[in-house]
Every structure is written in structure tokens, then in C-alpha cells.
Write a protein that holds these residues in place. Sequence first.
Motif, PDB file in Angstrom:
ATOM      1  N   LEU A 133       3.129   8.169   5.916  1.00 37.06           N
ATOM      2  CA  LEU A 133       4.073   8.571   4.869  1.00 37.06           C
ATOM      3  C   LEU A 133       3.882  10.040   4.481  1.00 37.06           C
ATOM      4  CD1 LEU A 133       4.132   5.471   2.497  1.00 37.06           C
ATOM      5  CD2 LEU A 133       5.986   6.297   3.956  1.00 37.06           C
ATOM      6  N   MET A 146       9.343   9.974   1.299  1.00 34.84           N
ATOM      7  CA  MET A 146       8.395   8.867   1.432  1.00 34.84           C
ATOM      8  C   MET A 146       9.013   7.578   0.884  1.00 34.84           C
ATOM      9  SD  MET A 146       4.955  10.956   0.238  1.00 34.84           S
ATOM     10  CE  MET A 146       3.697   9.689   0.449  1.00 34.84           C
ATOM     11  N   LEU A 187       7.149   8.920 -12.583  1.00 39.12           N
ATOM     12  CA  LEU A 187       7.677   8.529 -11.269  1.00 39.12           C
ATOM     13  C   LEU A 187       6.933   7.307 -10.729  1.00 39.12           C
ATOM     14  CD1 LEU A 187       8.080  11.988  -9.506  1.00 39.12           C
ATOM     15  CD2 LEU A 187       9.928  10.400 -10.069  1.00 39.12           C
ATOM     16  N   ARG A 231       0.680   7.301  -6.147  1.00 39.30           N
ATOM     17  CA  ARG A 231      -0.479   8.202  -6.286  1.00 39.30           C
ATOM     18  C   ARG A 231      -0.118   9.641  -5.937  1.00 39.30           C
ATOM     19  NH1 ARG A 231      -3.530   3.674  -4.181  1.00 39.30           N
ATOM     20  NH2 ARG A 231      -3.101   4.427  -2.083  1.00 39.30           N
ATOM     21  N   GLN A 232       0.671   9.793  -4.871  1.00 44.68           N
ATOM     22  CA  GLN A 232       1.080  11.141  -4.480  1.00 44.68           C
ATOM     23  C   GLN A 232       1.911  11.792  -5.586  1.00 44.68           C
ATOM     24  OE1 GLN A 232       0.537  13.202  -1.602  1.00 44.68           O
ATOM     25  NE2 GLN A 232      -1.208  11.820  -1.647  1.00 44.68           N
ATOM     26  N   ALA A 233       2.744  10.991  -6.247  1.00 40.88           N
ATOM     27  CA  ALA A 233       3.559  11.529  -7.342  1.00 40.88           C
ATOM     28  C   ALA A 233       2.640  12.105  -8.426  1.00 40.88           C
ATOM     29  CB  ALA A 233       4.464  10.442  -7.921  1.00 40.88           C
ATOM     30  N   GLU A 249       0.767   4.288  -2.536  1.00 34.42           N
ATOM     31  CA  GLU A 249       0.463   5.646  -2.067  1.00 34.42           C
ATOM     32  C   GLU A 249       1.497   6.644  -2.585  1.00 34.42           C
ATOM     33  OE1 GLU A 249      -1.789   7.322  -0.873  1.00 34.42           O
ATOM     34  OE2 GLU A 249      -0.896   9.050   0.124  1.00 34.42           O
ATOM     35  N   VAL A 250       2.769   6.269  -2.576  1.00 35.36           N
ATOM     36  CA  VAL A 250       3.794   7.181  -3.088  1.00 35.36           C
ATOM     37  C   VAL A 250       3.554   7.414  -4.584  1.00 35.36           C
ATOM     38  CG1 VAL A 250       6.249   7.603  -3.408  1.00 35.36           C
ATOM     39  CG2 VAL A 250       5.456   6.466  -1.338  1.00 35.36           C
ATOM     40  N   ILE A 284       8.661   3.722  -9.689  1.00 34.74           N
ATOM     41  CA  ILE A 284       8.506   3.076  -8.385  1.00 34.74           C
ATOM     42  C   ILE A 284       7.980   1.655  -8.581  1.00 34.74           C
ATOM     43  CG2 ILE A 284       7.177   3.104  -6.227  1.00 34.74           C
ATOM     44  CD1 ILE A 284       7.185   6.251  -6.594  1.00 34.74           C
ATOM     45  N   LEU A 339       8.139  13.461  -1.682  1.00 39.69           N
ATOM     46  CA  LEU A 339       8.081  12.143  -2.331  1.00 39.69           C
ATOM     47  C   LEU A 339       9.380  11.374  -2.090  1.00 39.69           C
ATOM     48  CD1 LEU A 339       6.497  12.994  -5.799  1.00 39.69           C
ATOM     49  CD2 LEU A 339       5.475  11.556  -4.024  1.00 39.69           C
ATOM     50  N   ILE A 374       0.844  -1.198   0.000  1.00 37.03           N
ATOM     51  CA  ILE A 374       0.000   0.000   0.000  1.00 37.03           C
ATOM     52  C   ILE A 374       0.878   1.246   0.000  1.00 37.03           C
ATOM     53  CG2 ILE A 374      -1.683   1.343   1.341  1.00 37.03           C
ATOM     54  CD1 ILE A 374      -2.890  -1.327   2.300  1.00 37.03           C
ATOM     55  N   ALA A 375       1.973   1.186   0.753  1.00 38.23           N
ATOM     56  CA  ALA A 375       2.881   2.335   0.847  1.00 38.23           C
ATOM     57  C   ALA A 375       3.440   2.687  -0.533  1.00 38.23           C
ATOM     58  CB  ALA A 375       4.015   2.041   1.830  1.00 38.23           C
ATOM     59  N   PHE A 376       3.889   1.691  -1.281  1.00 40.10           N
ATOM     60  CA  PHE A 376       4.399   1.963  -2.627  1.00 40.10           C
ATOM     61  C   PHE A 376       3.295   2.562  -3.503  1.00 40.10           C
ATOM     62  CE2 PHE A 376       7.912  -1.192  -1.777  1.00 40.10           C
ATOM     63  CZ  PHE A 376       8.960  -0.337  -2.040  1.00 40.10           C
ATOM     64  N   ILE A 430      10.021   3.971   3.084  1.00 38.66           N
ATOM     65  CA  ILE A 430       9.605   2.586   2.821  1.00 38.66           C
ATOM     66  C   ILE A 430      10.807   1.653   2.942  1.00 38.66           C
ATOM     67  CG2 ILE A 430       8.619   1.007   1.116  1.00 38.66           C
ATOM     68  CD1 ILE A 430       7.029   3.306  -0.038  1.00 38.66           C
TER      69      ILE A 430
END
Lengths: 382, 382
Positions: B267, B227, A224, A198-200, A195-196, A228, B224, A191-193, B231
Motif C-alpha cells: 500500500l 491507498m 481521517l 496509521r499512515q494518516a 495501516e492507512v 476510515i 492516502l 491490516i490494510a485499513f 483496498i
Amino acid sequence: MPETIPEDSVGLVEGAVERFDEPLELESGERLERFELAYETYGTLNADHSNAVLVCHALSGDQHAAGYQSMEDRKPGWWDNMIGPGKPLDTRRFFVVCVNVLGSCKGSTGPASTNPGTGEPYALDFPIVTVKDWVASQRRLMERMGIAKWVAVVGGSLGGMQALQWTIDYPDCLDACLAIAAAPKLSAQNIAFNEVARQAIMTDPEFHGGRYYERDTPRRGLALARMIGHITYLSEDAMRDKFGRDLRKGQPLSYGFDVDFEVESYLRYQGRRFVDRFDANSYLYLTKVLDYFDPAGAHDGDLSQAFARSDNRFLVIAFSSDWRFSAERSREITHALYANNLDVTFAEIEAPQGHDAFLLKIGPYHDMVRAYMDHLAREWGL
Amino acid sequence: MPETIPEDSVGLVEGAVERFDEPLELESGERLERFELAYETYGTLNADHSNAVLVCHALSGDQHAAGYQSMEDRKPGWWDNMIGPGKPLDTRRFFVVCVNVLGSCKGSTGPASTNPGTGEPYALDFPIVTVKDWVASQRRLMERMGIAKWVAVVGGSLGGMQALQWTIDYPDCLDACLAIAAAPKLSAQNIAFNEVARQAIMTDPEFHGGRYYERDTPRRGLALARMIGHITYLSEDAMRDKFGRDLRKGQPLSYGFDVDFEVESYLRYQGRRFVDRFDANSYLYLTKVLDYFDPAGAHDGDLSQAFARSDNRFLVIAFSSDWRFSAERSREITHALYANNLDVTFAEIEAPQGHDAFLLKIGPYHDMVRAYMDHLAREWGL
């Protein structure tokens, strides 16, 4: 471009689109008033419609699983090594169907499609869809095609999750489920990957809250996100074998911020290339589908209860070096199936390539799928 | 803010800055005409200057390793559990020095410093520095302080790489090297994560080729980058134990793109917070320092040759769940040291926390450092 079409290829393929005007009630409580599904088929549906296999695609895949869309294509579909005459999903016997998922951007309805309520692209007004919704939409297409039961539903990664969901929601509509490199739900790290990624996309100034279709596209953010993703698709060993610490073109260190190492060059290329073929909003929706997949969630975390209605048989395959959805995650699936006294074959394939192994032609893996499908064909009299 | 300073704290600390006017010839071939180093010290240098220990900080660390800079500080320095009266690096016996690395942004010369040639911040005109350059600069400070030999040079992660470099370049200037959670060089996967972090910063429209100091700062890109880093600092198990798939505040799924899971919220918070305390250009330089670290590179990849001049003793510590710099990487270091018949103690500490374990108070780990330092103190008559 293929000089000539290889003999074991399904050849030139043509896609199709079906439109559904009856609303689809979604897991979120929202509804999709109407929708379209884009798909491809390979092989021939037999007279009694009993030789159909559904292939489900993963995050960045699409309905073009095999063959060539034109003689100008540099590469065939994403699972061409698996689907074709004489291949594990043998199109001399099986009629193979692959459907673009809702929310994607390859012809099925998604955030880039026109919202009939506004005449504009949906963008983030497109409803959140789930694996359950996807399977429900695929069920509609199945009915439309006059298929009563799939011989098998087959998928890798997010495609494997769809195959599992079929056995939960429509166990009578398929015989076998082939879930490859899948997981029963995402880990916090997965989920963390996402989320990063999506944030990108969402913090890219070109994102404009998802309403970028008339302007540019959030290409930096999407590139990006793809970079990832790529790190998680390869094992550390695969990256080492592929790139090591090799300097680009054997040049000395730049002592600057240009590309020094091959792996940097590879990632930048993958990022750029993805932007040309994928919609950023779709990437947001599809990562959410992954995050939300959790069939045990409705049963207080007891995965075995999720499969209580299933009377299907299962082939569960994992790859030893997959750290995105490790073999341990496939074993969780397997144990939940055993707890229901189901017919389960499980294999952890030794393969150094990481998660991406499910896309590759790896002997023991393909042999296993081939044998399993041959067995099914015999039982079905195909 | 500490209500009162704890008894085993070094208490309120004051930093210092030393200026060096003799040019530093860098590994890149460039030179830094003059530079400043910001540092802190804990404990008292004894009369014959024989009780000094150098602590080297990691990527996002700084010279503030222990104690409080003011009574308003919410937290003490980053290695406060390791440094203090009665702690493993016992300040009743040792004089501990911690120096902000060149290229960072906490007082030592870096990209945000004024370029004497232009009167403007260096930005990307700051030269690329390396671990070798850092150690050379620290050597200057050591001379300035009148210290002939460190009892030990100690560091975790990128700090451990500096400790190793000391034994390669100045083996006579230290007795022991404590290299914790380090690696002899980055893997392709490590470089890949760094590259994505750099791309996040450099493609941020607020980056302006590094000349953002008069304007905003590339906060989206830097957040980013942080974050992504986070991880890799936690093990998958640590993330699971810390967050699982818990929904934020126990709320139902949002069926939207707001934060759903605790790990997303964590994050985003870590990203935002980092932007307030770190310079984006410095993050670029420090990740390049990591990528370029490869002492075996000058010896056709033979790491043991890199340590040929060393007659130091070594404590090498790795953590079982560290997947950023795994225990296997520490074993590579250890084998290269054994090949030189050096005095090596190696331990793989069972710890679920991942790479971040080196910052934590883990009993067997701290006991080992304490015993090792006590042994050194006795030999040095401290």
C-alpha cells in the motif's frame, strides 16, 4: 445529561486507578517497569469474591462501560445496554469490572503517560504491547482485588480477543469466555485499513514523530483514521438505511467540494469528535495490538493447539452483516474450540448493522447473553 | 521496456490533442469556454468511418489504453490485454478511440490547465464536471473525427458509467454499450470512501486550497487517497491470496511502527507511485464525478425511465468478488434495461480478484467480450 438516572442503570459511577510497581515483562521482550490501570466496577463483590465478571473494551472504548460519571453526561458508558440491574450482565448478581487497556489514553499507562526514565511523555518510546500483555496486566489487577476466578470474561471485537486470550494464558482463572464479533487474527484487508489509518496519523505534519504533546495534536490524521474506521464498523446496508444517498438537509448538489451527502457530514463529524477524546499515539498502539493478535501463530497456524490448555466454556457470537470480522471468522474460532472437545455455543445473529451490532441492544443477541449468564449464575449459586 | 514489441500489440502509439473553441454548457449550469481533449487511437478508421469503437477509462486511467508510448515504457497501456490485433477489441477490424476525460491531468483540460481568464492554473476554479459532460465532450470529438455512430462504447467501472450515459443522451450515436463492473449510482459506502480520500487531500497542509502548483503537491494526502482506493479495488480473498499475513521478507515482528506485513509495504508503494503520476485536484474532481453519477435521479429514482430513449444493445458484465460495484449493482442496471425491452446480455463472471478483475485477462470474460464484438463486426460487415 440524564434528567433522572434510569432505574435499570448502575447510576453514577466513580473510576479507580491501581498502581503496580513490579515490572511487567512484555511479549516484545521489553519490560514496563511500573504501570497504572484505570478501571470501573459495577455491582457489589460478594463475600467470597465469587461473582466477578471482567468486561474487555475494544479499540476506541475505555473502562467507562456503564452508568454516568456525572449528572452532566449526555450519554452513559459504551455498554450500558448490557450492564446494569436486570440487564444481561445483571449487576444485582454480578460484580462487573472493566479495565482501560495499557497503551490507551483514559487513565491506564500509555504513550501520553510520563516516562519515569525521562520525565517526558513516552510518546513512541512506550513499548509495543499485545493482547497477551493486556491480559497479564488484568491478571495483576484481579489478584489485587482478591478475585481467584472470573465467572466470565466478556468482550466484543478487540475485547473478544482479550476474552479468548484469557482462556489461552490463564484457563484456570475464568469459567466462561464470551467472545463477540471477534476474529482469531486480522485479515490482510483488516491490516490494510489499520495501516492507512496509521499512515494518516504519522504523515500528519503535526505528528512530530509522536512528540506533539507540548504543541498541537495530529488532528487531521486522527480524524481521517477515525473516518476510515467508521466505514468498516457499519455494513453497506446499514449505511444505505442510515444515509442512502440523501443530500444534506435536502439541499441540491453543491457542484463544489462542500458536503453534499449526509454520509459525508456524518463522517466529518465523527472524525472531529474523536480528536477531542482520543490520543493519536494510542490509536497507533491499539491498531498494532490488533494486527499482532494471532494466537495460532505460535502453533504453525493451528488455532486449535492455541486452546489446548483451555477447559473453559465458550459463547461465540457473530453478526450476519459484519464485514470487518465476519461470521466466518467466528466459525474459525468455534471449530478450533470444538477440536478440543470444549463446551461451545455459537450463534450467528441476523442483524443488518454490521460490526457495530455488538454495541447495540438487539433482542436475540441480548437474550442469548442473558440466558447464558443466568445459567452461569445458577451454577455458581449466585 | 519491451525488448521487442509483442506481435499482438498495437505497437508504438502517439497521442493527439484536439482543441474545441465552442463553449461547453455543463450540467452544473456553468460553462467551459474552450477545452482540449487528449486521446489515442488504435487500428485504422475505414473509408466509411463505420468501424469506430470508443473506450472510456476509469478513475485513475487515461487515454493510453494500449501499446507503448516509447521503447522505454516498462508497461503497455492499461487495457493492452483487451485492445490489439487478435484481441477482444480487435484492431484489425476496429478503430479504437480512447479519450482522456475532462478534469483529469493527462492532456485534456482540467484543474491543472491554464484558466484563460487568469493566466493561472484553474485549480478549484475549474468547474465541476459530470459523466454527462464527459459524454458531451466526447460527442464533439466524434463529430470532429467524422464518425456518425460508434459500433460500441466500452468501459469498466467509471468507464462503464460513461458507456451507459451514451445510451441515455445519444442513443442514435452508438450501437452497443458494454458496461463492465459498473453501477447505476454510488452507494453511501462508495461515497464514504471517496469522501475520506478527498478529506485526506484537502486537509493536507500542502494543499493550499488547491493552489499548490507553484509549490509542492499534497503528496501525503494523495498517497492516502490512493491507498484507500486500492483496498476497495481488491477483494478480501485477493488480498489474502496476494499477501496473507506474510511478514515482510519473512522478518520477525518489528514491535514498532515500521512495516511489518507485506500488505503494508504494498500500500505504501502504491501510494508513493501514484503521487508521481496523478494530480491531486484531478482526483478530487473525478471522485465527485463518481458521487454525482445517478441517471435515475432525474426520474424519481426510476432507472428504467432513464433508458426510455435507448434502442441500443447491451453487454453488462460483473465480477463475483467485486465489493466496490457488486454484481447486484449490475443486475439493477440489467433490470432497468429489460424493463425497456432492450437487447441485454448479462454475465456475472466468477473471479476472485475483486473490482480490479475488469482490467485483467480472465478467460471467460475476454471470451465473452470477443464473441460479442465479433458478432457486432459481422452485423456491421467489418
